[in-house]
Design a protein around this motif. Structure first.
Motif: not given
Lengths: 116, 114
Positions: B34-52
């Motif tokens: 999951w990434y997020r992008q606040i309006l007008g700003q850059k794409v930021e990493f939130l979390v990664s998930f593997y093997n549950n």
């Protein structure tokens, strides 16, 4: 920690002219570099990547990018711009020292506007 | 061509409410993000998930956030008590295998917290 800079918020170019969207990066190891494009109301679409080898990489829709290690740059280029290329372009990097599934670090994006 | 899908495309909620954003990654992919992008700003990493389980998370991903893969296809992001500053575009991404492959992104969910 790795970082990406896209120095231009907006690039304007006339249709048929060459375009360049700039990207510079900073990593500890070797860079794995990616370009993505975002059309309105769409997700990020992969355009091309540089991992190793030839410094000039070719991607989707006629785009190419040149890796320059001495200048730590990975500029996106296209010889002849189309109005349909108008979109938001993101450069992203991952460090070769990280494991292969680490997240990408993105630049802030450059809005390309191609004028007919 | 297989693609990552996300629902809803737009979510409006009141501050303090819980929201769940849903993603269906590409079926044979193993790593999810999951990434997020606040309006007008850059794409930021939130979390990664593997093997549950969570592989990595950023400082943004605090106790208000959680992720889950409740079945073999869905990957969800829950925000327990939304804040105004959670308003952003949230992107789900998936990766087939580790290494040099590119991540595939969904179209995003625009979250608006009032």
């Amino acid at each position: 920690a790795q970082s990406v800079a896209q120095p231009e918020d907006q690039v304007n170019v006339a249709e048929g002219n060459p375009l360049t969207v700039k990207c510079t990066y900073s990593v500890s190891g070797n860079p794995y570099l990616f370009w993505y494009v975002q059309y309105p109301n769409r997700g990020l679409q992969f355009l091309l990547k540089y991992i190793t080898g030839d410094n000039l990489v070719k991607g989707s829709y006629g785009f190419e990018a040149e890796f320059n290690k001495s200048q730590t740059s990975f500029h996106l280029k296209k010889p002849s711009a189309l109005v349909s290329d108008s979109a938001l372009y993101f450069c992203a990097v991952r460090d070769s020292l990280d494991s292969g599934n680490t997240p990408l670090v993105f630049g802030k994006g450059t809005r390309l506007s191609v004028i007919a | 061509e297989p693609e990552v899908t996300q629902t809803p495309s737009h979510q409006v909620t009141q501050m303090g409410q819980e929201v769940i954003l849903r993603c269906v990654p590409i079926s044979n992919h193993l790593y999810f993000y999951w990434y997020r992008q606040i309006l007008g700003q850059k794409v930021e990493f939130l979390v990664s998930f593997y093997n549950n389980e969570i592989s990595e998370k950023s400082e943004i991903f605090d106790d208000q956030f959680s992720v889950e893969r409740p079945d073999g296809s869905n990957f969800t992001l829950k925000i327990r008590s939304t804040k105004l500053e959670d308003s952003a575009m949230y992107f789900c991404a998936s990766l087939r295998t580790s290494g040099y492959n590119e991540q595939f992104f969904g179209p995003g969910t625009r979250l608006t917290v009032l």
